[in-house]
Every structure is written in C-alpha cells, then in structure tokens.
Scaffold this motif. Structure first.
Motif, mmCIF file in Angstrom:
data_model
loop_
_atom_site.group_PDB
_atom_site.id
_atom_site.type_symbol
_atom_site.label_atom_id
_atom_site.label_comp_id
_atom_site.label_asym_id
_atom_site.label_seq_id
_atom_site.Cartn_x
_atom_site.Cartn_y
_atom_site.Cartn_z
ATOM 1 N N PHE A 251 -5.754 -39.801 -35.197
ATOM 2 C CA PHE A 251 -4.716 -38.764 -35.235
ATOM 3 C C PHE A 251 -3.863 -38.726 -33.972
ATOM 4 C CE2 PHE A 251 -5.881 -37.533 -39.233
ATOM 5 C CZ PHE A 251 -5.529 -36.249 -39.623
ATOM 6 N N LYS A 252 -4.233 -39.529 -32.969
ATOM 7 C CA LYS A 252 -3.470 -39.620 -31.712
ATOM 8 C C LYS A 252 -3.193 -38.231 -31.124
ATOM 9 C CE LYS A 252 -1.339 -43.949 -33.196
ATOM 10 N NZ LYS A 252 -2.384 -44.770 -32.571
ATOM 11 N N LEU A 253 -4.240 -37.448 -31.015
ATOM 12 C CA LEU A 253 -4.104 -36.066 -30.555
ATOM 13 C C LEU A 253 -4.006 -35.945 -29.044
ATOM 14 C CD1 LEU A 253 -6.726 -34.358 -32.902
ATOM 15 C CD2 LEU A 253 -4.243 -34.438 -33.182
ATOM 16 N N LEU A 254 -4.321 -37.014 -28.321
ATOM 17 C CA LEU A 254 -4.327 -36.935 -26.872
ATOM 18 C C LEU A 254 -3.006 -37.368 -26.254
ATOM 19 C CD1 LEU A 254 -7.925 -38.265 -26.116
ATOM 20 C CD2 LEU A 254 -7.173 -35.962 -26.683
ATOM 21 N N GLU A 255 -2.014 -37.652 -27.103
ATOM 22 C CA GLU A 255 -0.725 -38.092 -26.577
ATOM 23 C C GLU A 255 0.005 -36.959 -25.855
ATOM 24 O OE1 GLU A 255 1.445 -39.890 -29.771
ATOM 25 O OE2 GLU A 255 0.294 -41.754 -29.642
ATOM 26 N N ASN A 256 -0.198 -35.704 -26.317
ATOM 27 C CA ASN A 256 0.352 -34.543 -25.618
ATOM 28 C C ASN A 256 -0.403 -33.295 -26.072
ATOM 29 O OD1 ASN A 256 1.956 -33.266 -27.966
ATOM 30 N ND2 ASN A 256 2.754 -35.357 -27.900
ATOM 31 N N ASP A 257 -0.320 -32.257 -25.261
ATOM 32 C CA ASP A 257 -1.069 -31.037 -25.551
ATOM 33 C C ASP A 257 -0.592 -30.348 -26.824
ATOM 34 O OD1 ASP A 257 -2.768 -31.282 -23.379
ATOM 35 O OD2 ASP A 257 -1.479 -30.129 -22.037
ATOM 36 N N ARG A 258 0.691 -30.495 -27.142
ATOM 37 C CA ARG A 258 1.214 -29.842 -28.343
ATOM 38 C C ARG A 258 0.588 -30.434 -29.610
ATOM 39 N NH1 ARG A 258 5.349 -26.178 -29.818
ATOM 40 N NH2 ARG A 258 4.883 -25.753 -32.002
ATOM 41 N N ALA A 259 0.347 -31.746 -29.594
ATOM 42 C CA ALA A 259 -0.281 -32.382 -30.757
ATOM 43 C C ALA A 259 -1.662 -31.785 -31.013
ATOM 44 C CB ALA A 259 -0.378 -33.888 -30.553
ATOM 45 N N MET A 260 -2.426 -31.587 -29.953
ATOM 46 C CA MET A 260 -3.769 -31.016 -30.097
ATOM 47 C C MET A 260 -3.691 -29.573 -30.574
ATOM 48 S SD MET A 260 -7.052 -31.826 -29.614
ATOM 49 C CE MET A 260 -7.451 -32.833 -28.170
ATOM 50 N N PHE A 261 -2.771 -28.809 -29.984
ATOM 51 C CA PHE A 261 -2.627 -27.405 -30.372
ATOM 52 C C PHE A 261 -2.203 -27.275 -31.829
ATOM 53 C CE2 PHE A 261 0.142 -23.515 -30.502
ATOM 54 C CZ PHE A 261 -0.892 -22.593 -30.425
ATOM 55 N N ASP A 262 -1.241 -28.087 -32.255
ATOM 56 C CA ASP A 262 -0.785 -28.037 -33.649
ATOM 57 C C ASP A 262 -1.909 -28.400 -34.608
ATOM 58 O OD1 ASP A 262 1.715 -27.203 -32.924
ATOM 59 O OD2 ASP A 262 2.672 -29.156 -33.158
ATOM 60 N N TRP A 263 -2.748 -29.346 -34.214
ATOM 61 C CA TRP A 263 -3.900 -29.730 -35.046
ATOM 62 C C TRP A 263 -4.860 -28.551 -35.192
ATOM 63 C CZ3 TRP A 263 -9.112 -30.985 -33.202
ATOM 64 C CH2 TRP A 263 -9.939 -31.493 -34.210
ATOM 65 N N GLY A 264 -5.097 -27.846 -34.108
ATOM 66 C CA GLY A 264 -5.944 -26.652 -34.182
ATOM 67 C C GLY A 264 -5.314 -25.582 -35.046
ATOM 68 N N CYS A 265 -3.990 -25.391 -34.898
ATOM 69 C CA CYS A 265 -3.295 -24.365 -35.680
ATOM 70 C C CYS A 265 -3.393 -24.632 -37.180
ATOM 71 C CB CYS A 265 -1.825 -24.296 -35.265
ATOM 72 S SG CYS A 265 -1.527 -23.525 -33.664
ATOM 73 N N LYS A 266 -3.278 -25.905 -37.568
ATOM 74 C CA LYS A 266 -3.376 -26.245 -38.993
ATOM 75 C C LYS A 266 -4.691 -25.748 -39.576
ATOM 76 C CE LYS A 266 -0.568 -30.464 -38.812
ATOM 77 N NZ LYS A 266 -0.614 -31.950 -38.914
ATOM 78 N N GLN A 267 -5.744 -25.833 -38.789
ATOM 79 C CA GLN A 267 -7.055 -25.418 -39.292
ATOM 80 C C GLN A 267 -7.173 -23.908 -39.400
ATOM 81 O OE1 GLN A 267 -10.357 -27.754 -37.400
ATOM 82 N NE2 GLN A 267 -8.628 -28.715 -36.338
ATOM 83 N N THR A 268 -6.477 -23.192 -38.517
ATOM 84 C CA THR A 268 -6.537 -21.726 -38.604
ATOM 85 C C THR A 268 -5.972 -21.233 -39.931
ATOM 86 O OG1 THR A 268 -4.363 -21.244 -37.612
ATOM 87 C CG2 THR A 268 -6.222 -21.573 -36.094
ATOM 88 N N TYR A 269 -5.059 -22.017 -40.522
ATOM 89 C CA TYR A 269 -4.457 -21.603 -41.785
ATOM 90 C C TYR A 269 -5.465 -21.666 -42.943
ATOM 91 C CZ TYR A 269 0.242 -21.090 -39.948
ATOM 92 O OH TYR A 269 1.341 -20.644 -39.264
ATOM 93 N N ILE A 270 -6.509 -22.461 -42.784
ATOM 94 C CA ILE A 270 -7.566 -22.468 -43.800
ATOM 95 C C ILE A 270 -8.264 -21.111 -43.797
ATOM 96 C CG2 ILE A 270 -9.684 -23.572 -44.603
ATOM 97 C CD1 ILE A 270 -8.776 -26.116 -43.112
ATOM 98 N N ALA A 271 -8.634 -20.655 -42.614
ATOM 99 C CA ALA A 271 -9.267 -19.338 -42.489
ATOM 100 C C ALA A 271 -8.314 -18.232 -42.932
ATOM 101 C CB ALA A 271 -9.716 -19.105 -41.050
ATOM 102 N N LEU A 272 -7.041 -18.352 -42.553
ATOM 103 C CA LEU A 272 -6.032 -17.372 -42.957
ATOM 104 C C LEU A 272 -5.965 -17.245 -44.476
ATOM 105 C CD1 LEU A 272 -3.432 -15.610 -42.479
ATOM 106 C CD2 LEU A 272 -2.154 -17.765 -42.526
ATOM 107 N N GLY A 273 -5.828 -18.361 -45.173
ATOM 108 C CA GLY A 273 -5.734 -18.345 -46.632
ATOM 109 C C GLY A 273 -6.981 -17.781 -47.281
ATOM 110 N N ASN A 274 -8.134 -18.174 -46.759
ATOM 111 C CA ASN A 274 -9.382 -17.683 -47.339
ATOM 112 C C ASN A 274 -9.531 -16.177 -47.158
ATOM 113 O OD1 ASN A 274 -10.049 -20.242 -48.144
ATOM 114 N ND2 ASN A 274 -11.487 -20.637 -46.493
#
Length: 224
Positions: free
Chosen positions: A132-155
C-alpha cells in the motif's frame, strides 16, 4: 429469529436511516442504548485488527459551540443531538509497523505468542512499505486509518437505526481548525491523532424526504 425475519429487520433499518439534519433536543438516548452503539463500534473490523480509531463523545455544550463555526456540516446538529462523536484516526506515530502501539495491540490485546508477533510484524512492514506504500508520506498513513474508521461509523449508524435511533455522518468541517480547538481544550494529541469524521445521534425533529437511489443494476456488474 429466522433468516427472512433478520433480512426484513435489516432492510427496515436501512429504510428508516437517513442523514438526520435536525434533532429533537428534548429527546435523549438512554445510557444502555448508547453503550450498545459504542460496543458495535468497538467490535467493528479493522485492518490487521489494529483498531486505528478513537471516539471522542462531545457532550460538553461549550466545546460543541466552539467547533460549530468551523463545522458547517454539523451546525444544525451540535445544539440538539443527544450524542455527538468526533471520530479520530491514529497517525503514523502509532500505526507504523515498529510503533509501541502496534506491539501493545499484539501483545496485550490480541495476546499473540512472540513467534507469531515477529512474523506478523514482518508481514505488516511489507504491507506498509510495498503493498500500500503507506510510508511514502504521513498523509497516506492517516488516510488509510481514516478509511477504517468509516467501517465503525457505518456499523454504529446501522446499529442505531435497528433500535429506532437517528444519526448523521458529517464531513463538513475544517479539519485543521477543529483539531486546533480540540487540542487547545486538551482532548486531542495531534502528534498521534487526527479528526477523521463526525457523527451525531439522537431522534429526528421531522420526517425525512423519501430515499433516492439508482436501481441495483446501475450499481452492480456481475463478472462470471
């Protein structure tokens, strides 16, 4: 309850659920019902089971008022929503493969043996660096974490709808300004967390408009 009844109840819940624009401030969610919603959020799936989210439940009227001017999507919800959650995502400091947080989850929460931990860490490192090349910049890692929060949000919104509680997911806010306010209030560590989204819970003030969706054949393509 048989499968047909379960399916009927779930579809009824999704028909009931809508992005509630205004809440009835005189009606409050019981502690028991809201704890049930939070429990569903806690049990939601996350990548590798590393749980990147944290729920800030803003019941403080003064803090709600402070974030309102920079949260245009929440402006009508903040005064009257029974419960208002700011969903945070962890940042690189916690989500990187070598962090203390990741070790804590595997050792103390998942309770994995050391040989399994070592193997999982290597796989997680490869995933972050190469897949997923998440270490290229901090925003990539943060956005990846945010995507997962939407699973909890929807549930959590589905869980609420199943027991007749309304909700509204919110992205209409200035992230930097909201984070600055929460940081000044001493409730947000900006080194480790950022605001992913918000969600209001309560009871509708008025009936919603009918749902509008395209037909299923416009949204689905079968590859056989």
């Amino acid at each position: 309850m048989d499968n047909e009844n379960v399916k009927e109840q779930v579809l009824k819940a999704y028909s009931f659920r809508h992005a509630c624009k205004e809440f009835d401030g005189s009606k409050k969610i019981s502690d028991d019902d809201f704890n049930y919603i939070l429990e569903v959020g806690k049990l939601s799936p996350s990548s590798f089971g590393f749980i990147p989210w944290k729920f800030l439940i803003l019941q403080n009227a003064e803090i709600r008022q402070k974030i309102s001017p920079v949260s245009w999507g929440a402006e009508l919800k903040l005064p009257d929503a029974s419960h208002f959650i700011v969903i945070l995502s962890r940042k690189t400091a916690d989500l990187i493969y070598s962090s203390k947080y990741i070790s804590y989850i595997m050792e103390n929460v998942q309770k994995l043996p050391q040989n399994v931990i070592d193997k999982r860490k290597k796989g997680y490192e490869n995933f972050q660096k190469n897949d997923f090349k998440l270490l290229e910049n901090d925003r990539a890692m943060f956005d990846w974490g945010c995507k997962q929060t939407y699973i909890a949000l929807g549930n959590m919104m589905t869980a609420a709808a199943l027991i007749g509680i309304d909700s509204c997911p919110i992205e209409g806010f200035n992230r930097d300004k909201v984070e600055e306010i929460l940081s000044q209030e001493g409730i947000l560590d900006r080194e480790k967390f950022g605001v992913s989204c918000m969600v209001a819970f309560g009871y509708r003030k008025k009936a919603p408009r009918p749902k509008t969706r395209p037909s299923l054949d416009k949204l689905v393509e079968w590859i056989r």
